[in-house]
Scaffold this motif. Structure first.
Motif, short mmCIF file in Angstrom:
data_model
loop_
_atom_site.label_atom_id
_atom_site.label_comp_id
_atom_site.label_asym_id
_atom_site.label_seq_id
_atom_site.Cartn_x
_atom_site.Cartn_y
_atom_site.Cartn_z
N LYS A 277 1.09 -0.98 0.16
CA LYS A 277 -0.12 -0.22 0.23
C LYS A 277 0.80 1.11 0.53
CE LYS A 277 -3.78 -2.28 2.03
NZ LYS A 277 -4.86 -2.14 3.95
N ILE A 278 0.44 2.42 -0.55
CA ILE A 278 1.40 3.87 -0.34
C ILE A 278 1.42 4.03 1.23
CG2 ILE A 278 -1.00 5.23 -0.18
CD1 ILE A 278 2.42 5.51 -2.02
N THR A 279 0.59 3.53 1.79
CA THR A 279 1.69 3.73 3.34
C THR A 279 2.72 3.37 3.96
OG1 THR A 279 -0.25 2.08 4.37
CG2 THR A 279 -0.76 4.25 4.17
N ASP A 280 3.25 2.49 2.99
CA ASP A 280 4.27 0.91 3.47
C ASP A 280 5.45 1.55 2.76
OD1 ASP A 280 2.59 -1.24 4.29
OD2 ASP A 280 2.07 -1.80 2.58
N ILE A 281 4.99 2.76 1.55
CA ILE A 281 6.49 4.23 1.36
C ILE A 281 7.00 4.71 2.41
CG2 ILE A 281 7.21 4.66 -0.72
CD1 ILE A 281 6.05 2.22 -1.51
N ASP A 282 8.20 4.46 2.91
CA ASP A 282 8.84 5.47 3.35
C ASP A 282 9.53 6.66 2.53
OD1 ASP A 282 8.99 3.90 5.83
OD2 ASP A 282 10.40 2.53 4.39
N TRP A 283 9.63 6.47 1.12
CA TRP A 283 9.53 8.21 0.60
C TRP A 283 9.71 8.07 -1.03
CZ3 TRP A 283 13.52 6.00 -2.68
CH2 TRP A 283 14.29 4.75 -2.42
N LEU A 284 9.70 8.64 -1.77
CA LEU A 284 9.92 8.52 -2.82
C LEU A 284 10.71 10.09 -3.54
CD1 LEU A 284 7.93 7.74 -5.93
CD2 LEU A 284 6.61 10.00 -5.20
N VAL A 285 11.85 9.47 -4.55
CA VAL A 285 12.32 10.13 -5.67
C VAL A 285 11.88 10.14 -6.70
CG1 VAL A 285 14.64 10.92 -6.12
CG2 VAL A 285 14.26 9.36 -3.99
N PRO A 286 11.44 11.49 -6.93
CA PRO A 286 10.95 11.19 -8.31
C PRO A 286 11.73 12.63 -8.79
CG PRO A 286 10.05 13.37 -7.40
CD PRO A 286 10.59 12.01 -5.80
N HIS A 287 11.58 12.33 -10.43
CA HIS A 287 12.03 13.04 -11.58
C HIS A 287 11.93 14.06 -11.67
CE1 HIS A 287 13.85 15.16 -14.58
NE2 HIS A 287 12.34 14.73 -15.31
N GLN A 288 13.19 15.32 -11.23
CA GLN A 288 13.24 16.57 -10.38
C GLN A 288 12.87 17.43 -11.95
OE1 GLN A 288 12.99 17.79 -7.19
NE2 GLN A 288 13.29 14.84 -7.68
N ALA A 289 11.57 17.33 -12.38
CA ALA A 289 11.12 18.29 -13.66
C ALA A 289 11.00 19.88 -13.54
CB ALA A 289 10.40 17.17 -14.95
N ASN A 290 9.52 19.38 -12.20
CA ASN A 290 8.40 20.98 -12.17
C ASN A 290 7.89 20.11 -11.17
OD1 ASN A 290 6.14 22.06 -12.27
ND2 ASN A 290 6.88 22.75 -14.14
N ILE A 291 7.30 21.04 -9.77
CA ILE A 291 7.25 21.40 -8.71
C ILE A 291 6.02 20.71 -8.51
CG2 ILE A 291 7.26 23.44 -7.76
CD1 ILE A 291 7.72 20.30 -5.24
N ARG A 292 5.21 21.46 -9.67
CA ARG A 292 3.73 21.30 -9.60
C ARG A 292 3.39 19.84 -10.53
NH1 ARG A 292 1.18 26.26 -13.09
NH2 ARG A 292 1.13 28.13 -11.40
N ILE A 293 4.62 19.26 -10.92
CA ILE A 293 4.14 17.96 -11.28
C ILE A 293 4.32 16.91 -10.70
CG2 ILE A 293 4.99 15.87 -12.89
CD1 ILE A 293 5.88 17.40 -15.23
N ILE A 294 5.03 17.24 -9.88
CA ILE A 294 5.97 16.11 -8.25
C ILE A 294 4.35 16.44 -7.58
CG2 ILE A 294 6.79 16.24 -6.73
CD1 ILE A 294 9.61 16.94 -8.14
#
Length: 326
Positions: free
Chosen positions: A243-260
């Motif tokens: 589940k999403i609650t199991d995730i401790d951290w997310l490293v997304p592609h750093q394109a745009n804060i609005r997308i993130i």
């Protein structure tokens, strides 16, 4: 089955920075306009004599030093880049030469901003299938400042230069991981859809004889990025009974804060679990995830034993996610 895990990370950013006010001197924009739409405050710009391989070598040396291994122990080098030094040979072989990694085989991966997610997935797959690979060096390195049109406000404000690296180790050849330990790369999902027009350059070796400059349909990229990255994460969670609650951290592609922010909202993931470096690095394409990951480790935002995701989308369109326990 053999698995691989991240042994160390490293990064390198050019010394020169370019803030929003400085960009506003050359194109019609402002610091406020850029911040509100992208979250970016500055970007690093390579010096005239700096090459992508130079950035990659510096990041690699940083990671190798932390791994406490010699360059002779590296068996594989993969570089994710859209901006190689030359058409040939590969940037990876140039880095191999500069590092004097005599025992490695090396090649580049080109999946634009998704490049590092692709590269780490390929490295993991090769480690699983080839028992002779003990250490793999995976690097994302870009000099995006040389493929942007500095007169195009819609794109020139978005990009920066930098490099990030990881030393990936085979779990089968390590005493640090027990047979039942979940530490390492757990799963990966890669995708592409052949949508080549929404984000591209207007040139290439076989078409114009040069690299061309970046062109982008911002609204379309935003829509695809949010939908595809969200779906990728949801599929990864479902395949691993998480589940999403199991995730401790997310490293997304750093394109745009609005997308993130839009992706995180759709996933119902707290922003405090998200690693964000877009404000200081801007979009460094294939280098953005390893740069952000190294930053997160330095700041203790990613801790040993924690579970997280790397996600990215880039031109092509290409996208994907990697689930791992650090």
């Amino acid at each position: 089955m053999n698995r691989s895990f991240i042994l160390s990370t490293g990064s390198y950013l050019p010394k020169k920075t370019l803030n929003n006010d400085e960009i506003a001197l050359t194109v019609e924009t402002s610091d406020e306009w850029i911040r509100q739409r992208t979250g970016i405050t500055q970007r690093h710009i390579a010096d005239e004599g700096e090459l992508t391989s130079d950035l990659a070598v510096n990041a690699a040396k940083n990671a190798i030093e932390k791994a406490q291994i010699s360059v002779d122990e590296i068996d594989l080098i993969i570089i994710a880049t859209t901006t190689p030094d030359k058409t040939l040979p590969s940037c990876a072989t140039i880095v191999q030469n500069k590092l004097k990694c005599k025992n490695a085989f090396s090649f580049d991966v080109q999946a634009a901003c998704s490049g590092f997610v692709y590269a780490i997935t390929v490295a993991d797959s090769l480690i699983k299938s080839n028992s002779r690979i003990k250490y793999a060096l995976v690097i994302g390195a870009e000099i995006m400042s040389r493929v942007v049109d500095w007169k195009d406000r819609s794109t020139c404000v978005l990009f920066g230069d930098g490099a990030g690296a990881m030393v990936i180790k085979s779990a089968a050849q390590s005493n640090e991981i027990t047979e039942n330990s979940m530490k390492g790369i757990i799963s990966a999902n890669l995708y592409s859809d052949g949508n080549v027009d929404v984000l591209c350059t207007n040139g290439g070796i076989s078409s114009t004889g040069d690299s061309g400059k970046i062109h982008m349909n911002g609204r379309e990229v935003f829509k695809h990025a949010v939908d595809k990255l969200t779906a990728s994460v949801e599929e990864t969670l479902e395949c691993n009974n998480l589940k999403i609650t199991d995730i401790d951290w997310l490293v997304p592609h750093q394109a745009n804060i609005r997308i993130i922010e839009a992706v995180v909202k759709k996933l119902n993931l707290p922003m405090e679990k998200v690693i964000n470096t877009v404000d200081r690095h801007a979009n460094t394409s294939a280098a953005s995830i390893p740069l952000a990951f190294d930053y997160a480790i330095q700041k203790s935002k990613v801790k040993p034993g924690s579970l997280g995701l790397l996600i990215a989308i880039g031109a092509g369109l290409t996208w994907g996610s990697v689930l791992l326990r650090y």
